[in-house]
Motif scaffolding. Structure first.
Motif, PDB file in Angstrom:
ATOM      1  N   LEU A 310       0.709  11.331  -1.552  1.00 48.68           N
ATOM      2  CA  LEU A 310       0.103  10.957  -0.275  1.00 48.68           C
ATOM      3  C   LEU A 310      -1.169  10.142  -0.479  1.00 48.68           C
ATOM      4  N   SER A 311      -1.955  10.506  -1.484  1.00 51.06           N
ATOM      5  CA  SER A 311      -3.212   9.800  -1.737  1.00 51.06           C
ATOM      6  C   SER A 311      -2.983   8.346  -2.119  1.00 51.06           C
ATOM      7  N   TYR A 312      -1.813   8.041  -2.619  1.00 50.87           N
ATOM      8  CA  TYR A 312      -1.484   6.661  -2.989  1.00 50.87           C
ATOM      9  C   TYR A 312      -1.642   5.727  -1.790  1.00 50.87           C
ATOM     10  N   LYS A 313      -1.441   6.252  -0.584  1.00 49.57           N
ATOM     11  CA  LYS A 313      -1.576   5.457   0.637  1.00 49.57           C
ATOM     12  C   LYS A 313      -2.983   4.897   0.798  1.00 49.57           C
ATOM     13  N   LEU A 314      -3.973   5.616   0.270  1.00 50.21           N
ATOM     14  CA  LEU A 314      -5.365   5.200   0.448  1.00 50.21           C
ATOM     15  C   LEU A 314      -5.709   3.951  -0.364  1.00 50.21           C
ATOM     16  N   TRP A 315      -4.827   3.559  -1.277  1.00 48.26           N
ATOM     17  CA  TRP A 315      -5.056   2.367  -2.084  1.00 48.26           C
ATOM     18  C   TRP A 315      -4.426   1.129  -1.464  1.00 48.26           C
ATOM     19  N   GLU A 316      -3.809   1.280  -0.315  1.00 43.58           N
ATOM     20  CA  GLU A 316      -3.218   0.123   0.351  1.00 43.58           C
ATOM     21  C   GLU A 316      -4.304  -0.806   0.891  1.00 43.58           C
ATOM     22  N   LYS A 317      -3.937  -2.065   1.058  1.00 40.25           N
ATOM     23  CA  LYS A 317      -4.907  -3.093   1.444  1.00 40.25           C
ATOM     24  C   LYS A 317      -5.531  -2.829   2.812  1.00 40.25           C
ATOM     25  N   GLY A 318      -4.767  -2.215   3.694  1.00 42.09           N
ATOM     26  CA  GLY A 318      -5.270  -2.035   5.059  1.00 42.09           C
ATOM     27  C   GLY A 318      -6.166  -0.819   5.262  1.00 42.09           C
ATOM     28  N   PHE A 319      -6.330   0.017   4.209  1.00 40.37           N
ATOM     29  CA  PHE A 319      -7.086   1.258   4.406  1.00 40.37           C
ATOM     30  C   PHE A 319      -8.550   1.007   4.734  1.00 40.37           C
ATOM     31  N   LEU A 320      -9.195   0.092   4.020  1.00 38.08           N
ATOM     32  CA  LEU A 320     -10.619  -0.163   4.269  1.00 38.08           C
ATOM     33  C   LEU A 320     -10.860  -0.673   5.681  1.00 38.08           C
TER      34      LEU A 320
END
Length: 398
Positions: A310-320
Motif C-alpha cells: 500500500l505504501s508504494y502508492k505514496l511514491w506515485e507522481k500525483g501524491f505530492l
C-alpha cells in the motif's frame, strides 16, 4: 474463569445499544461488521491470554500491584504505568475482578478504539476501495497485529482507545469537542510524549489543511494546546528522561542508551548504526519473513508486506500534488505518523517492542493512503462528469 465468561456476556450486551446509537447517526455504519469485529477482538484477547500463560508479561504486574502497592486509589493517579494501575484499581479492589476479567475489560476498551477509527475512515472516505476484491477499510479493521496488542491489560489497549476517540473527535470538531479532549487526556496519562506529538500534529493540520475550518475553532484549539503543553511540558520531558535545558543532546544520549539496552534483549537487533531511512523502514515494515521465523512471525510479516504494497502508492507522481491540497486530517495524520516514527525509530531496537509500539500509529499511515486513493478516484469521476457534460452540451437536442 466463570467471572470472565459472565463479564463477556455483560460487555456484549452493553455494546449493542452503543453500536445502535452510531447506526442511528450514520446510515453507512455496518452493525454486522462491528459484531464480527467484537468477536474477532475477543479471539485475540484469548490468544494473548494463552500466550501469557506460557510467558510472563507486564499485564500480570498491572493486575498484582494495585492489590498491595497503594494505600489509596488516588495514589496511583499519575502518568505512565501507574495510570494503568489507577484505572484497574477500583475493578480489582472494589469489584474483585480476576486477572481474566481485567484482561477482558481492557480488551473491550481496545475494541472501541477500532470502532472510533472505523467511523473516522468511513466519514472521510467518499468512494469504495478494494484490495484483491475485499473492501479496504474492512481489511484495515481486521489486521491481526493491531488486535493482538490492543486486546490485553496494559497500555496498548487504553492508548489505542484514547487515540481513536481523539481522532474521532477531531474528524467533526464542531460537535465532538468533548471526545477530542477526553481522548487526548487518556493519551497524555498513558504516554505523555505521544500526547505531545498529537498536539503538534493537530495544530499543524488545522493551520495548513485546505478544508474550511472556522478561525475561532483554530484559535480555540491553538490556545488550548498552548496552555496544555505549557502546563504539561516538564511532565512530558521528565517522563521520557530528557533534560529540558539540552533536549537535543539528552535525546541523542537517551536514544543510544535505549537502543543498546533493547538490542541486548531477546529478539533484539542492533540498529544504532543504521542510517535514518533504514531505522524508519525497520520500524514501519519489519519483521519480514527472514527476520522472524515461526507462525507468529509469518503472520506479522504478511501484515508488513500489506503495508509495503500500500505504501508504494505514496511514491506515485500525483501524491505530492494531493498532499498540498489535502485536508487538515491528512496533514495531522502525516505529522503524527512521521513524528512518532522518528522518535520511536531512534530508540527501539527490539522486534517485539517495535511491532507493539507501531500499532499506535499505523492507522494514520493507512488513512493517508486511502484518502490519496480517494482523491485519485475523485479526479477520474470529475473527468468523466466533465466529458459527459460536454457531450450533452454538444448533442443536437441542445
Amino acid at each position: 474463569m466463570i467471572g470472565a465468561f459472565i463479564l463477556l456476556i455483560i460487555l456484549y450486551a452493553l455494546t449493542q445499544p452503543l453500536l445502535k446509537v452510531f447506526k442511528s447517526k450514520y446510515r453507512w455504519f455496518d452493525m454486522d461488521l462491528m459484531q464480527k469485529l467484537f468477536w474477532y477482538h475477543v479471539f485475540f484477547a484469548l490468544v494473548y491470554y494463552v500466550t501469557v500463560m506460557n510467558s510472563r508479561s507486564d499485564s500480570v504486574s498491572y493486575f498484582e500491584r494495585p492489590q498491595y502497592a497503594y494505600s489509596s486509589w488516588w495514589e496511583a493517579f499519575q502518568t505512565g504505568t501507574l495510570f494503568i494501575e489507577f484505572v484497574g484499581y477500583p475493578f480489582i479492589n472494589f469489584f474483585h475482578f480476576s486477572y481474566e476479567m481485567m484482561m477482558l475489560l481492557f480488551s473491550w476498551m481496545g475494541f472501541w478504539g477500532f470502532v472510533y477509527f472505523y467511523i473516522f475512515f468511513k466519514e472521510n472516505v467518499k468512494y469504495k476501495h478494494y484490495y484483491e476484491g475485499y473492501d479496504l477499510i474492512m481489511l484495515f479493521m481486521f489486521l491481526p497485529n493491531m488486535h493482538y496488542w490492543t486486546a490485553s491489560l496494559g497500555k496498548g489497549s487504553i492508548i489505542f482507545f484514547g487515540m481513536g476517540m481523539a481522532t474521532y473527535g477531531l474528524s467533526k470538531l464542531k460537535g465532538r469537542k468533548l471526545a477530542l479532549i477526553a481522548g487526548l487526556a487518556i493519551v497524555y496519562y498513558v504516554r505523555p510524549h505521544i500526547f505531545l506529538f498529537m498536539g503538534i500534529a493537530i495544530l499543524v493540520g488545522l493551520f495548513t489543511g485546505k478544508q474550511d475550518v472556522p478561525k475561532y475553532q483554530k484559535w480555540l484549539v491553538l490556545i488550548g494546546a498552548a496552555v496544555a503543553l505549557t502546563l504539561m511540558y516538564n511532565t512530558i520531558i521528565s517522563f521520557v528522561g530528557l533534560d529540558s535545558d539540552n533536549l537535543v543532546g539528552s535525546f541523542d544520549q537517551f536514544s543510544s542508551t535505549r537502543a543498546y539496552e533493547l538490542s541486548s534483549a531477546n529478539s533484539g537487533i542492533d540498529i544504532s548504526n543504521y542510517p535514518l531511512i533504514f531505522k524508519l523502514f525497520t520500524f514501519w515494515y519489519r519483521p519480514l519473513f527472514i527476520d522472524s521465523p515461526g507462525f507468529t512471525g509469518i503472520v506479522v510479516s504478511i501484515e508488513n508486506v500489506f503495508y509495503l504494497l500500500l505504501s508504494y502508492k505514496l511514491w506515485e507522481k500525483g501524491f505530492l500534488k494531493f498532499f498540498k491540497v489535502s485536508s487538515s486530517l491528512v496533514k495531522m495524520s502525516a505529522v503524527l505518523f512521521i513524528g512518532t516514527s522518528l522518535a520511536l525509530g531512534e530508540t527501539l531496537s527490539n522486534m517485539g517492542i517495535i511491532v507493539r509500539q507501531k500499532s499506535m500509529v499505523m492507522y494514520y499511515l493507512l488513512f493517508i493512503i486511502i484518502t490519496y486513493l480517494d482523491y485519485k478516484k475523485g479526479l477520474v469521476a470529475s473527468k468523466k462528469k466533465n466529458a459527459a457534460d460536454l457531450q450533452l452540451a454538444a448533442s443536437p437536442q441542445n
